[in-house]
Design an enzyme around this catalytic site. Structure first.
Site, PDB file in Angstrom:
ATOM      1  N   PHE A 130       5.805  -3.583   6.610  1.00 39.63           N
ATOM      2  CA  PHE A 130       6.343  -3.151   5.313  1.00 39.63           C
ATOM      3  C   PHE A 130       5.900  -1.705   5.133  1.00 39.63           C
ATOM      4  CE2 PHE A 130       5.708  -3.016   0.602  1.00 39.63           C
ATOM      5  CZ  PHE A 130       6.840  -3.681   0.134  1.00 39.63           C
ATOM      6  N   ALA A 131       6.843  -0.764   5.128  1.00 30.96           N
ATOM      7  CA  ALA A 131       6.465   0.656   5.119  1.00 30.96           C
ATOM      8  C   ALA A 131       6.872   1.306   3.796  1.00 30.96           C
ATOM      9  CB  ALA A 131       7.108   1.366   6.302  1.00 30.96           C
ATOM     10  N   TRP A 164      -0.573   4.313   6.363  1.00 29.73           N
ATOM     11  CA  TRP A 164      -1.278   3.069   6.011  1.00 29.73           C
ATOM     12  C   TRP A 164      -0.402   1.858   6.290  1.00 29.73           C
ATOM     13  CZ3 TRP A 164      -6.040   3.970   5.975  1.00 29.73           C
ATOM     14  CH2 TRP A 164      -6.536   5.163   5.429  1.00 29.73           C
ATOM     15  N   ILE A 165       0.390   1.936   7.341  1.00 30.56           N
ATOM     16  CA  ILE A 165       1.337   0.854   7.604  1.00 30.56           C
ATOM     17  C   ILE A 165       0.671  -0.228   8.462  1.00 30.56           C
ATOM     18  CG2 ILE A 165       3.638   0.257   8.452  1.00 30.56           C
ATOM     19  CD1 ILE A 165       3.368   2.248   5.932  1.00 30.56           C
ATOM     20  N   GLY A 346     -30.731 -10.246   2.414  1.00 35.18           N
ATOM     21  CA  GLY A 346     -31.710  -9.182   2.630  1.00 35.18           C
ATOM     22  C   GLY A 346     -31.306  -8.339   3.833  1.00 35.18           C
ATOM     23  N   GLU A 370      -1.712  -2.820  -1.629  1.00 40.21           N
ATOM     24  CA  GLU A 370      -0.716  -3.519  -2.466  1.00 40.21           C
ATOM     25  C   GLU A 370      -0.968  -3.308  -3.957  1.00 40.21           C
ATOM     26  OE1 GLU A 370       0.697  -7.476  -1.337  1.00 40.21           O
ATOM     27  OE2 GLU A 370       0.081  -6.964   0.692  1.00 40.21           O
ATOM     28  N   GLU A 374      -6.638   0.044 -10.284  1.00 43.78           N
ATOM     29  CA  GLU A 374      -6.201   0.882 -11.403  1.00 43.78           C
ATOM     30  C   GLU A 374      -4.721   0.642 -11.710  1.00 43.78           C
ATOM     31  OE1 GLU A 374      -7.978   1.760  -8.804  1.00 43.78           O
ATOM     32  OE2 GLU A 374      -9.876   2.382  -9.722  1.00 43.78           O
TER      33      GLU A 374
HETATM   34  N1  COS Z   1      10.659  -6.815 -10.189  1.00 44.08           N
HETATM   35  C1  COS Z   1      11.893  -6.279 -10.324  1.00 44.08           C
HETATM   36  N2  COS Z   1      12.085  -5.033 -10.830  1.00 44.08           N
HETATM   37  C2  COS Z   1      11.009  -4.320 -11.194  1.00 44.08           C
HETATM   38  C3  COS Z   1       9.702  -4.833 -11.075  1.00 44.08           C
HETATM   39  C4  COS Z   1       9.560  -6.135 -10.542  1.00 44.08           C
HETATM   40  N3  COS Z   1       8.345  -6.678 -10.391  1.00 44.08           N
HETATM   41  N4  COS Z   1       8.827  -3.904 -11.521  1.00 44.08           N
HETATM   42  C5  COS Z   1       9.552  -2.865 -11.925  1.00 44.08           C
HETATM   43  N5  COS Z   1      10.876  -3.110 -11.719  1.00 44.08           N
HETATM   44  C6  COS Z   1      11.997  -2.237 -12.057  1.00 44.08           C
HETATM   45  C7  COS Z   1      11.950  -1.961 -13.545  1.00 44.08           C
HETATM   46  O1  COS Z   1      12.658  -2.966 -14.271  1.00 44.08           O
HETATM   47  C8  COS Z   1      12.637  -0.620 -13.628  1.00 44.08           C
HETATM   48  O2  COS Z   1      14.041  -0.799 -13.553  1.00 44.08           O
HETATM   49  P1  COS Z   1      15.009  -0.046 -14.591  1.00 44.08           P
HETATM   50  O3  COS Z   1      14.750   1.419 -14.335  1.00 44.08           O
HETATM   51  O4  COS Z   1      16.351  -0.509 -14.193  1.00 44.08           O
HETATM   52  O5  COS Z   1      14.562  -0.490 -15.941  1.00 44.08           O
HETATM   53  C9  COS Z   1      12.215   0.080 -12.354  1.00 44.08           C
HETATM   54  O6  COS Z   1      11.836  -0.957 -11.444  1.00 44.08           O
HETATM   55  C10 COS Z   1      11.064   1.037 -12.592  1.00 44.08           C
HETATM   56  O7  COS Z   1       9.992   0.323 -13.165  1.00 44.08           O
HETATM   57  P2  COS Z   1       8.760   1.056 -13.879  1.00 44.08           P
HETATM   58  O8  COS Z   1       9.292   1.967 -14.929  1.00 44.08           O
HETATM   59  O9  COS Z   1       7.753   0.028 -14.269  1.00 44.08           O
HETATM   60  O10 COS Z   1       8.236   1.964 -12.683  1.00 44.08           O
HETATM   61  P3  COS Z   1       6.963   2.851 -12.562  1.00 44.08           P
HETATM   62  O11 COS Z   1       7.267   3.927 -11.594  1.00 44.08           O
HETATM   63  O12 COS Z   1       6.472   3.279 -13.916  1.00 44.08           O
HETATM   64  O13 COS Z   1       5.932   1.814 -11.891  1.00 44.08           O
HETATM   65  C11 COS Z   1       3.776   1.080 -11.186  1.00 44.08           C
HETATM   66  C12 COS Z   1       4.626   1.997 -12.054  1.00 44.08           C
HETATM   67  C13 COS Z   1       2.408   1.714 -11.172  1.00 44.08           C
HETATM   68  C14 COS Z   1       3.721  -0.296 -11.809  1.00 44.08           C
HETATM   69  C15 COS Z   1       4.388   0.927  -9.774  1.00 44.08           C
HETATM   70  O14 COS Z   1       4.659   2.207  -9.265  1.00 44.08           O
HETATM   71  C16 COS Z   1       3.466   0.209  -8.802  1.00 44.08           C
HETATM   72  O15 COS Z   1       3.402  -1.028  -8.774  1.00 44.08           O
HETATM   73  N6  COS Z   1       2.720   0.985  -7.976  1.00 44.08           N
HETATM   74  C17 COS Z   1       1.876   0.426  -6.916  1.00 44.08           C
HETATM   75  C18 COS Z   1       2.613   0.405  -5.642  1.00 44.08           C
HETATM   76  C19 COS Z   1       1.807  -0.196  -4.562  1.00 44.08           C
HETATM   77  O16 COS Z   1       1.488  -1.380  -4.610  1.00 44.08           O
HETATM   78  N7  COS Z   1       1.463   0.618  -3.550  1.00 44.08           N
HETATM   79  C20 COS Z   1       0.695   0.172  -2.453  1.00 44.08           C
HETATM   80  C21 COS Z   1       1.495   0.244  -1.211  1.00 44.08           C
HETATM   81  S1  COS Z   1       2.227  -1.232  -0.754  1.00 44.08           S
HETATM   82  S2  COS Z   1       0.957  -1.970   0.507  1.00 44.08           S
END
Ligand code: COS
Length: 404
Positions: A130-131, A164-165, A346, A370, A374
């Site tokens: 998953f990239a 980080w893949i 220890g 994932e 934060e």
């Molecule tokens: N299921 C379906 N759709 C989703 C969803 C979910 N769980 N979460 C968000 N969406 C959709 C939202 O509904 C929104 O759609 P609309 O624009 O049509 O309304 C869109 O995606 C954007 O959502 P949001 O505004 O919440 O996006 P953000 O950019 O603000 O998201 C976080 C912020 C921090 C929550 C998100 O970027 C995140 O989870 N980051 C972490 C990513 C991660 O896990 N990285 C590690 C690498 S993977 S190993």
């Protein structure tokens, strides 16, 4: 294995209890001989093949494309991760990536895509990846810069860097998230399957971490893939990624739980046998206090992990808050539990090769990958603020709203 009394809670059905027993036997008998921390690539290949041969990877994809059931059963995924992590972090990793690396296909793929990519993963014949992350876009994937542009009407051309893949370098295929530009930010991304060996895909660096797992940086340069490899619609990549993470985030909590349960088992054995001040370590009240705190952390984590998993399995479309709570609490608690286990050991707890020392290194990345702790806090707070805003609006309009 997962606590027997816990398995009798209404979260579980009889099939979960028999699955837990079967995978525990596999984890106890087959896993130890397959893990070599000095050769993680070969260990992962062997683990994937053994998990496939034993039928456990059927739970990482959906039926009828090699999977056991028509939907991913999150409780089963969590039980698998918890039990495998108890035995070895690398075994958990090998199982988890088969699910995460095909999650977008299971959830959003066409029938042809499912037929093409799921059954070999279920048999352990293919390794999945998953990239999503990039050097400048980890917690904020909407900022990614890898592009997929039209190359004729039937192909996409990928350019950019992913890092980080997990399984990078040993995977047979990668779900790659790219900017396709339908709109700005999160609404302009798409998911594309890229098979290993496609010209223009290069593994540029293998990443060495404190708990060695196969991890790499990938570069795409003029990498041409058929449009038919796009998973989900154009511009739906962010939704594909987030919906996949909704399923798999609680399973990260389950892995942390398995690591914590193992640390607790090691600590109990050590505390009961280690002589100190004319008694055993376990006779000292400070040790008892530490053990009690470990149990409280473990049991609270288990409840949140399986609450999230059960909720998803009941058909909830989104469990974003529940999954975030499960991951946040279980990974942070896992770190505390393992730290206490090292303390109970220890000096012996920091010796290379001792199990609690290995667990201490294994747990750390779970608070980051994932979605870092934060990010989970942002998700949880946003959900509460949105619910509060909806309640306030309803109250202003003279209606009452019940929180879901
Ligand atoms: N299921 C379906 N759709 C989703 C969803 C979910 N769980 N979460 C968000 N969406 C959709 C939202 O509904 C929104 O759609 P609309 O624009 O049509 O309304 C869109 O995606 C954007 O959502 P949001 O505004 O919440 O996006 P953000 O950019 O603000 O998201 C976080 C912020 C921090 C929550 C998100 O970027 C995140 O989870 N980051 C972490 C990513 C991660 O896990 N990285 C590690 C690498 S993977 S190993």
């Amino acid at each position: 294995m997962p606590d027997q009394a816990f398995l009798r809670l209404p979260f579980f059905e009889a099939r979960h209890r028999s699955f837990a027993q079967a995978i525990f036997e596999f984890a106890s008998t087959s896993v130890p001989g397959l893990v070599d921390h000095h050769d993680v690539d070969s260990s992962c290949r062997k683990l994937v093949r053994a998990l496939g041969d034993a039928g456990f990877l059927r739970h990482a994809v959906i039926a009828p494309h090699g999977g056991e059931r028509p939907h991913l059963d999150v409780r089963t995924l969590c039980l698998a991760r918890e039990t495998l992590a108890f035995a070895a972090g690398l075994a958990d990793f090998a199982f988890a990536m088969q699910g995460l690396g095909t999650g977008p296909v299971s959830l959003f793929g066409t029938r042809e895509q499912k037929e093409r990519w799921l059954s070999k993963v279920a048999k352990g014949e293919h390794i999945a990846a998953f990239a999503l992350s990039e050097p400048e876009a980890g917690s904020d994937p909407a900022a990614m810069t890898t592009t997929a542009t039209a190359d004729g009407s039937a192909h996409l051309r990928l350019d950019g860097v992913k890092t980080w893949i997990s399984n990078g370098g040993i995977a047979d295929h990668y779900v790659v998230f790219c900017r396709t530009g339908e709109a700005a930010g999160a609404r302009g991304l798409s998911a594309v399957m890229v098979e290993a060996g496609t010209p223009g895909l290069e593994i540029t660096e293998r990443l060495e971490t404190i708990a060695p797992h196969p991890l790499a940086t990938l570069r795409f340069e003029g990498c041409r893939v058929p449009v038919a490899n796009r998973i989900g619609g154009p511009g739906e990549g962010f939704k594909v990624a987030m919906a996949t993470l909704d399923v798999f985030r609680s399973t990260v909590g389950a892995a942390a739980l398995g690591l914590a349960r193992r640390a607790f088992a090691e600590a109990l054995r050590r505390a009961s046998t280690r002589k100190m001040f004319g008694a055993t370590l376990a006779d000292l009240q400070l040790t008892q206090g530490a053990l009690a705190e470990m149990v409280a952390d473990i049991e609270a984590s288990a409840l949140l992990v399986y609450r999230a998993a059960w909720t998803k399995d009941q058909g909830a479309e989104r469990i974003t808050k529940e999954a975030a709570l499960a991951k946040l609490v279980a990974t942070e608690a896992g770190q505390r539990v393992i730290d206490k286990a090292v303390q109970i050991f220890g000096g012996a707890g920091v010796l290379s090769g001792v199990k609690v020392e290995e667990l201490y290194r294994e747990i750390r990345a779970l608070r980051i990958y994932e979605g870092a702790s934060e990010v989970q806090k942002i998700v949880i707070a946003r959900a509460e603020l949105a619910a509060h805003a909806a309640e306030s609006l309803a109250a202003a309009n003279g209606k009452s709203v019940r929180r879901s």
